[in-house]
Design a protein around this motif. Structure first.
Motif, short mmCIF file in Angstrom:
data_model
loop_
_atom_site.label_atom_id
_atom_site.label_comp_id
_atom_site.label_asym_id
_atom_site.label_seq_id
_atom_site.Cartn_x
_atom_site.Cartn_y
_atom_site.Cartn_z
N ARG A 182 0.84 -1.19 0.00
CA ARG A 182 0.00 0.00 0.00
C ARG A 182 0.88 1.24 0.00
O ARG A 182 1.82 1.34 0.77
N TYR A 183 0.49 2.20 -0.86
CA TYR A 183 1.29 3.42 -1.01
C TYR A 183 0.41 4.66 -0.99
O TYR A 183 -0.77 4.60 -1.34
N THR A 184 1.03 5.75 -0.59
CA THR A 184 0.40 7.07 -0.61
C THR A 184 1.33 8.02 -1.36
O THR A 184 2.41 7.62 -1.82
N ALA A 185 0.94 9.27 -1.42
CA ALA A 185 1.77 10.29 -2.08
C ALA A 185 3.11 10.47 -1.37
O ALA A 185 4.06 10.97 -1.96
N LEU A 186 3.21 10.03 -0.12
CA LEU A 186 4.46 10.21 0.63
C LEU A 186 5.41 9.02 0.53
O LEU A 186 6.60 9.17 0.78
N ASN A 187 4.92 7.82 0.19
CA ASN A 187 5.82 6.67 0.19
C ASN A 187 5.84 5.86 -1.11
O ASN A 187 6.49 4.82 -1.17
N TYR A 188 5.20 6.33 -2.16
CA TYR A 188 5.13 5.56 -3.41
C TYR A 188 6.50 5.30 -4.02
O TYR A 188 6.69 4.34 -4.75
#
Length: 142
Positions: A123-129
């Motif tokens: 799972r990823y967000t704009a901070l860890n992609y």
């Protein structure tokens, strides 16, 4: 280990049909638009998967992969032969269902079902992609 920046993605010239699964006229699809702007994070994830596929580290990837025939659950991207799913959590969008208790609960049910069916979900967000490439390489080497 390579970290993909917006500039790196632009250098790859996405407008020249980089992604084989996407029609040439629609490389940046409308589903990557957030408030009228292109989601660079989603395009970066797609580009990383494309590169890993063409480097031979993964055999293929699929967008919007339906993993449960009896449900409508889909992964944003999947590597079916490795049973690895990649989800981009668009939490910053105004219309995100992920931030309501109902939406968050549905996500939990989906991810639990995926685990029961043997999937590994990243799972990823704009901070860890940007961690995707390193994370996949670690999983593939196991």
């Amino acid at each position: 280990m390579k970290s993909w920046s917006k500039k790196d993605i632009e250098k790859l010239n996405l407008g020249n049909n980089l992604h084989e699964n996407t029609p040439k006229s629609n490389v940046l699809s409308t589903k990557y638009l957030i408030n009228g702007k292109i989601s660079h994070e989603k395009e970066a994830i797609k580009t990383i998967l494309w590169v890993l596929c063409h480097e031979g580290l993964i055999s293929e990837y699929v967008e919007e992969h339906k993993f449960a025939n009896d449900r409508k659950y889909r992964f944003d991207w999947a590597i079916p032969d490795l049973k690895i799913a990649i989800e981009y959590e668009g939490l910053i969008s105004e219309k995100s269902g992920h931030t309501t208790i109902g939406g968050y609960t549905k996500d939990c049910i989906k991810y639990n079902l995926a685990l029961i069916k043997g999937w590994k979900v990243l799972r990823y967000t704009a901070l860890n992609y940007k961690n995707l490439e390193a994370d996949l390489k670690k999983l593939i080497k196991k």
